[in-house]
Write an enzyme that holds these catalytic residues in place. Structure first.
Site, short mmCIF file in Angstrom:
data_model
loop_
_atom_site.label_atom_id
_atom_site.label_comp_id
_atom_site.label_asym_id
_atom_site.label_seq_id
_atom_site.Cartn_x
_atom_site.Cartn_y
_atom_site.Cartn_z
N CYS A 71 43.23 54.74 48.92
CA CYS A 71 42.30 53.49 48.16
C CYS A 71 41.59 53.39 48.19
CB CYS A 71 42.89 52.40 49.48
SG CYS A 71 42.49 50.87 50.04
N HIS A 103 47.77 57.27 55.94
CA HIS A 103 47.43 57.85 54.78
C HIS A 103 47.36 59.03 55.89
CE1 HIS A 103 47.36 55.98 51.71
NE2 HIS A 103 47.72 55.14 52.41
N ASP A 154 50.66 53.61 45.09
CA ASP A 154 49.15 54.08 46.20
C ASP A 154 48.92 55.70 45.48
OD1 ASP A 154 47.32 54.48 48.46
OD2 ASP A 154 49.08 53.75 50.08
P1 HMG Z 1 38.62 38.23 42.05
O1 HMG Z 1 37.71 39.00 41.04
O2 HMG Z 1 37.81 38.05 43.09
O3 HMG Z 1 39.57 37.75 41.18
O4 HMG Z 1 39.55 39.17 41.93
P2 HMG Z 1 39.33 36.26 40.29
O5 HMG Z 1 40.57 35.34 41.18
O6 HMG Z 1 38.15 35.36 40.38
O7 HMG Z 1 39.33 36.36 39.25
C1 HMG Z 1 39.02 36.73 38.52
C2 HMG Z 1 39.79 36.92 37.06
O8 HMG Z 1 40.26 38.20 37.44
C3 HMG Z 1 39.78 36.20 35.98
O9 HMG Z 1 40.13 36.59 35.16
C4 HMG Z 1 41.36 36.29 36.61
O10 HMG Z 1 42.48 35.59 35.98
C5 HMG Z 1 41.50 38.36 36.68
P3 HMG Z 1 38.54 36.06 33.88
O11 HMG Z 1 38.79 34.64 33.86
O12 HMG Z 1 37.39 36.67 34.26
O13 HMG Z 1 39.32 36.61 32.12
N1 HMG Z 1 43.12 38.07 37.34
C6 HMG Z 1 43.99 38.99 37.75
N2 HMG Z 1 44.41 39.48 36.46
C7 HMG Z 1 45.38 40.26 36.63
N3 HMG Z 1 46.16 39.84 37.49
C8 HMG Z 1 46.10 39.21 38.81
C9 HMG Z 1 44.34 38.69 38.81
N4 HMG Z 1 44.31 38.09 39.85
C10 HMG Z 1 42.42 37.36 39.33
N5 HMG Z 1 46.66 39.32 39.39
C11 HMG Z 1 41.39 40.33 43.16
C12 HMG Z 1 39.92 39.22 42.91
C13 HMG Z 1 42.44 40.03 44.62
C14 HMG Z 1 42.20 39.90 41.88
C15 HMG Z 1 41.11 42.47 42.91
O14 HMG Z 1 40.36 41.92 44.69
C16 HMG Z 1 42.17 42.68 43.25
O15 HMG Z 1 42.58 42.61 42.47
N6 HMG Z 1 42.17 43.57 43.99
C17 HMG Z 1 43.45 44.41 44.45
C18 HMG Z 1 42.52 45.83 44.90
C19 HMG Z 1 43.90 46.38 45.15
O16 HMG Z 1 44.58 46.49 44.70
N7 HMG Z 1 43.81 47.36 46.05
C20 HMG Z 1 44.49 48.90 46.70
C21 HMG Z 1 46.09 48.01 46.88
S1 HMG Z 1 45.61 48.19 49.02
C22 HMG Z 1 45.66 49.55 49.08
O17 HMG Z 1 45.83 50.30 48.93
C23 HMG Z 1 46.56 49.13 50.42
C24 HMG Z 1 47.38 49.89 51.34
O18 HMG Z 1 48.35 51.08 50.76
C25 HMG Z 1 48.32 49.36 52.51
C26 HMG Z 1 47.61 50.77 53.35
O19 HMG Z 1 47.25 51.30 52.71
O20 HMG Z 1 46.48 50.25 54.36
C27 HMG Z 1 48.33 48.11 50.46
MG MG Z 2 47.76 52.62 51.47
#
Ligand code: HMG
Ligand code: MG
Length: 304
Positions: free
Chosen positions: A239, A208, A17
């Site tokens: 985030c 947070h 995070d």
């Molecule tokens: P998308 O663009 O809609 O994905 O993203 P897609 O399924 O359409 O795929 C597009 C491209 O990305 C494809 O590649 C996939 O293979 C690739 P291309 O064909 O274009 O070459 N791809 C990936 N590559 C590697 N690893 C993967 C992956 N998935 C797709 N896993 C997606 C959808 C969910 C992937 C994107 O939106 C994403 O990665 N989001 C993550 C955001 C994030 O990490 N946010 C922070 C964490 S959450 C947080 O901090 C909150 C928390 O702490 C709790 C709180 O505080 O409340 C947990």
């Molecule tokens: Mg968090």
């Protein structure tokens, strides 16, 4: 906070995070050193990284390489948002996958580009594979106390998402106050309501500290029976898809709160302060905000 003799679990999320939110990516070797320092401090649960899209979170694009070098000691977890992420995760020795979904629709769309329902539905077969593979499943619910885009989030919406996560087979559900707007009264109400849905042993709190209320919320949740608290060394974190969100409650602050009340955490505060000092001076080169960390460093400097 009456001590019951029973300890609490501090779930360190700084490497994930915290570092996901830094403007510059930290070198993999520095991440390995950080994890080693956290292990030395006695932290038993550590979220190491994320198998999310590197286009969305470039700071954690080295997850696959990092996972091959994890120092022994803690039980590690890593974020897994989808099938592609699980394929990467499955090639690592990490024993716990952590899924995440928001209680509010807009934050979920900004964070994972899907509606809440579609995100949960797409994850169902992944969760089945996780269970079949004998991997642990942690699940976060974000925006449980408020959403940066929609404002108030009704408790019944959080309850509904928690139910869905239970159906997916989550072993542990971590309630995320993503933007740090929760109050002790709100957290108590949330925990009491959820206690009717899931055993409290399976509920963690992920706070947070944007409004400086996180520690008061930790104390309130402890009194309601929660025993697992996510925290981030030095107060790192945020985030990237929640504007204005600041870091997690600092691990040092949570350890200090519990230990001074006679509630064991198993974490060595001095070693943790050393880790934050190293991260601040050698890696990030900016001051970390954690209060107990700052106080301890100040005291050390005055004494030397
Ligand atoms: P998308 O663009 O809609 O994905 O993203 P897609 O399924 O359409 O795929 C597009 C491209 O990305 C494809 O590649 C996939 O293979 C690739 P291309 O064909 O274009 O070459 N791809 C990936 N590559 C590697 N690893 C993967 C992956 N998935 C797709 N896993 C997606 C959808 C969910 C992937 C994107 O939106 C994403 O990665 N989001 C993550 C955001 C994030 O990490 N946010 C922070 C964490 S959450 C947080 O901090 C909150 C928390 O702490 C709790 C709180 O505080 O409340 C947990
Ligand atoms: Mg968090």
């Amino acid at each position: 906070m009456a001590a019951t003799g029973e300890g609490v679990t501090i779930y360190e999320v700084g490497p994930r995070d915290g570092l996901q939110n830094e403007p510059e990516s930290v070198a993999t070797a520095d991440k390995v050193e950080l994890l080693g320092r956290l292990a030395s401090a006695g932290l038993e649960r550590v979220e190491a990284t994320s198998f999310v899209s590197p286009k969305w979170i470039p700071q954690l694009a080295d997850a696959d390489a990092l996972a091959a070098e994890l120092p022994p000691g803690p039980t590690y977890s890593a974020l897994v948002p989808n099938q592609r992420g699980y394929e990467r995760f499955r090639r690592t020795p990490i024993p716990v996958a952590a899924f995440f979904v928001s209680a509010s629709e807009t934050h979920n769309r900004r964070n994972v580009n899907r509606s809440v329902v579609d995100h949960l539905e797409a994850f169902r077969p992944v969760a089945e594979r996780i269970r079949a593979d004998g991997i642990g499943l942690r699940a976060y619910v974000s925006t449980v106390c408020g959403c940066p885009y929609e404002g108030d989030v009704p408790v019944r919406t959080v309850v509904e998402v928690v139910r869905q996560l239970q159906l997916l087979g989550a072993d542990e559900i971590s309630l995320g106050d993503t933007i740090g707007v929760g109050t002790p009264r709100q957290v108590r109400e949330l925990v009491r309501t959820l206690a009717a849905e899931a055993p409290l042993g399976r509920i963690a709190l992920h706070l947070h500290d944007t409004y400086g209320r996180a520690l008061a919320n930790v104390a309130a949740a402890y009194e309601e029976g929660v025993r697992t608290f996510d925290a981030s060394l030095g107060g790192l974190g945020g985030c990237p898809y929640a504007p204005g969100a600041s870091g997690n409650v600092a691990t040092e602050d949570v350890v200090d709160l519990f230990e001074t009340q006679g509630i064991p955490t198993g974490v060595e505060l001095d070693t943790l302060v050393d880790a934050s000092a190293w991260l601040e001076e050698q890696v990030l080169r900016r001051p970390l905000p954690g209060r107990v960390y700052r106080a301890r460093r100040g005291a050390r400097e005055r004494a030397s």
